[in-house]
Motif scaffolding. Structure first.
Motif, PDB file in Angstrom:
ATOM      1  N   VAL A  21      -3.040 -67.264   7.015  1.00 13.58           N
ATOM      2  CA  VAL A  21      -2.443 -68.126   8.035  1.00 13.58           C
ATOM      3  C   VAL A  21      -1.322 -68.981   7.454  1.00 13.58           C
ATOM      4  CG1 VAL A  21      -2.888 -69.961   9.701  1.00 13.58           C
ATOM      5  CG2 VAL A  21      -4.588 -68.156   9.348  1.00 13.58           C
ATOM      6  N   LYS A  22      -1.522 -69.505   6.258  1.00 16.07           N
ATOM      7  CA  LYS A  22      -0.496 -70.347   5.641  1.00 16.07           C
ATOM      8  C   LYS A  22       0.790 -69.562   5.418  1.00 16.07           C
ATOM      9  CE  LYS A  22       0.327 -73.431   1.719  1.00 16.07           C
ATOM     10  NZ  LYS A  22      -0.245 -74.003   0.462  1.00 16.07           N
ATOM     11  N   GLN A  36       9.937 -65.436  -0.061  1.00 21.18           N
ATOM     12  CA  GLN A  36       8.771 -65.176  -0.897  1.00 21.18           C
ATOM     13  C   GLN A  36       7.491 -65.060  -0.075  1.00 21.18           C
ATOM     14  OE1 GLN A  36       9.169 -64.588  -4.217  1.00 21.18           O
ATOM     15  NE2 GLN A  36      11.346 -64.785  -3.666  1.00 21.18           N
ATOM     16  N   SER A  37       7.614 -65.209   1.215  1.00 22.11           N
ATOM     17  CA  SER A  37       6.444 -65.142   2.084  1.00 22.11           C
ATOM     18  C   SER A  37       5.810 -63.763   2.035  1.00 22.11           C
ATOM     19  CB  SER A  37       6.836 -65.473   3.527  1.00 22.11           C
ATOM     20  OG  SER A  37       5.762 -65.219   4.410  1.00 22.11           O
ATOM     21  N   LEU A  38       4.512 -63.748   2.164  1.00 19.79           N
ATOM     22  CA  LEU A  38       3.771 -62.493   2.191  1.00 19.79           C
ATOM     23  C   LEU A  38       4.200 -61.617   3.358  1.00 19.79           C
ATOM     24  CD1 LEU A  38       1.391 -61.156   0.637  1.00 19.79           C
ATOM     25  CD2 LEU A  38      -0.130 -62.146   2.337  1.00 19.79           C
ATOM     26  N   TYR A  39       4.723 -62.259   4.409  1.00 16.01           N
ATOM     27  CA  TYR A  39       5.114 -61.537   5.617  1.00 16.01           C
ATOM     28  C   TYR A  39       6.632 -61.519   5.811  1.00 16.01           C
ATOM     29  CZ  TYR A  39       0.156 -62.222   6.518  1.00 16.01           C
ATOM     30  OH  TYR A  39      -1.207 -62.225   6.412  1.00 16.01           O
ATOM     31  N   VAL A  54      -4.547 -58.466   3.134  1.00 17.05           N
ATOM     32  CA  VAL A  54      -3.278 -59.172   3.311  1.00 17.05           C
ATOM     33  C   VAL A  54      -2.316 -58.853   2.178  1.00 17.05           C
ATOM     34  CG1 VAL A  54      -4.275 -61.058   4.620  1.00 17.05           C
ATOM     35  CG2 VAL A  54      -4.228 -61.206   2.141  1.00 17.05           C
ATOM     36  N   SER A  55      -2.640 -57.830   1.404  1.00 17.25           N
ATOM     37  CA  SER A  55      -1.764 -57.446   0.296  1.00 17.25           C
ATOM     38  C   SER A  55      -0.675 -56.521   0.810  1.00 17.25           C
ATOM     39  CB  SER A  55      -2.584 -56.747  -0.800  1.00 17.25           C
ATOM     40  OG  SER A  55      -3.584 -57.599  -1.287  1.00 17.25           O
TER      41      SER A  55
END
Length: 319
Positions: free
Chosen positions: A247-248, A256-259, A314-315
């Motif tokens: 969520v963060k 650099q966000s995971l998404y 979430v990887s």
């Protein structure tokens, strides 16, 4: 005219008053919405139970002539089903805007959905069927008016119907766009609610509601997008991310966000929404949602694996 002002002035006065009141309730904040909806749901349930008991006491369950007519499980049925789902599709997609304010508890969340969604929905469905079968009146509101013992009772009961409209609009017509304005334009909650109310009035909704054909066409066209959107959401959450999200990271707008994906956009998701939606509008408009949902689901899985790999939890591998 362009704005369609053809009704008496007091009709638009009522609309503006309604718009101002519901905007004010929303302006007071999420807690006010939760309190108002909680009280409203109890009152509405009581009115519906009253209507059911009254119908059974006065009319029994004898079928009226209007019940007997030739039906079809062919194209008309699926078109009607698409229209019905299209109306509820906004609730499906925006339920997170409401559930995010609940205290984290997976068990409590499932209980709330099971007790708060399915039983009322089936009860309302059954009430409509019983009303149509016993009275020949398929609209529960019209049935409520027809069964009112007096004018004062009718006005009281109709005030509860108005309350139901408030609860619906606050939850699924004001809250979602207000939160979008907050996120997209960095506006405060108060400004977002006011903007939502103003845009709602300027959209002249009576133009659609005054024309059944136009209203139904509007539902079919936006359903062409909502079907694929839901398909992408289901595929991404349950199959790609295995039911887990960071969520963060969702609120991290840096590269650099995971998404972050590709330039901050998930192109697999965008394509999986737009392509099925356009195809559905061009060739399957009358069943657009039913076609768009599985098409968006499958296309997203294929494109995601081609663009970003298989995905696990979430990887997510960024492009």
């Amino acid at each position: 005219t362009l704005t369609g002002f053809s009704e008496p002035w007091y009709v638009y006065g009522y609309f503006l008053l309604f718009q101002v009141l519901q905007s004010y309730l929303a302006w007071r904040g999420i807690q006010t919405l939760k309190w108002f909806n909680g009280v409203g749901s109890v009152v509405i349930a009581a009115v519906m139970i009253y209507l059911l008991v009254t119908i059974i006491q006065r009319e029994g369950l004898v079928l009226k002539d209007s019940w007997y007519h030739e039906g079809s499980w062919g194209v008309p049925f699926w078109v009607a089903l698409t229209g019905a789902i299209g109306v509820l599709a906004t609730v499906m997609l925006n339920i997170g805007d409401i559930s995010r304010h609940l205290k984290p508890s997976e068990t409590r969340l499932w209980i709330g959905h099971a007790a708060g969604l399915a039983p009322p929905w089936f009860f309302m469905l059954g009430l409509g069927i019983i009303s149509g079968a016993s009275l020949g009146i398929w609209d529960p509101v019209e049935a409520l008016v027809a069964l009112s013992p007096s004018t004062s009772a009718m006005l009281l009961l109709l005030s509860f119907v108005l309350l139901a409209q408030f609860t619906t609009n606050l939850s699924i017509n004001i809250l979602p766009p207000a939160m979008i304005f907050m996120e997209a334009f960095k506006l405060s909650w108060h400004k977002s609610v006011i903007l939502t109310g103003v845009l709602g009035a300027l959209s002249c909704p009576w133009l659609l509601l005054g024309n059944a054909g136009a209203f139904f066409a509007f539902i079919l066209y936006y359903s062409a997008f909502f079907g694929p959107i839901l398909g992408v959401m289901l595929a991404d959450y349950y199959l790609i991310n295995r039911g887990r999200l960071d969520v963060k990271a969702l609120y991290d707008s840096s590269d650099q966000s995971l998404y972050w994906f590709s330039g901050g956009l998930n192109w697999a998701g965008l394509i999986a929404v737009v392509v099925p939606a356009v195809v559905a509008m061009l060739f399957f408009l009358h069943v657009s949602w039913l076609v768009g949902l599985p098409a968006g689901f499958m296309l997203y899985l294929i494109l995601y694996r081609l663009c970003y790999g298989s995905g696990s939890g979430v990887s997510i591998r960024k492009a």
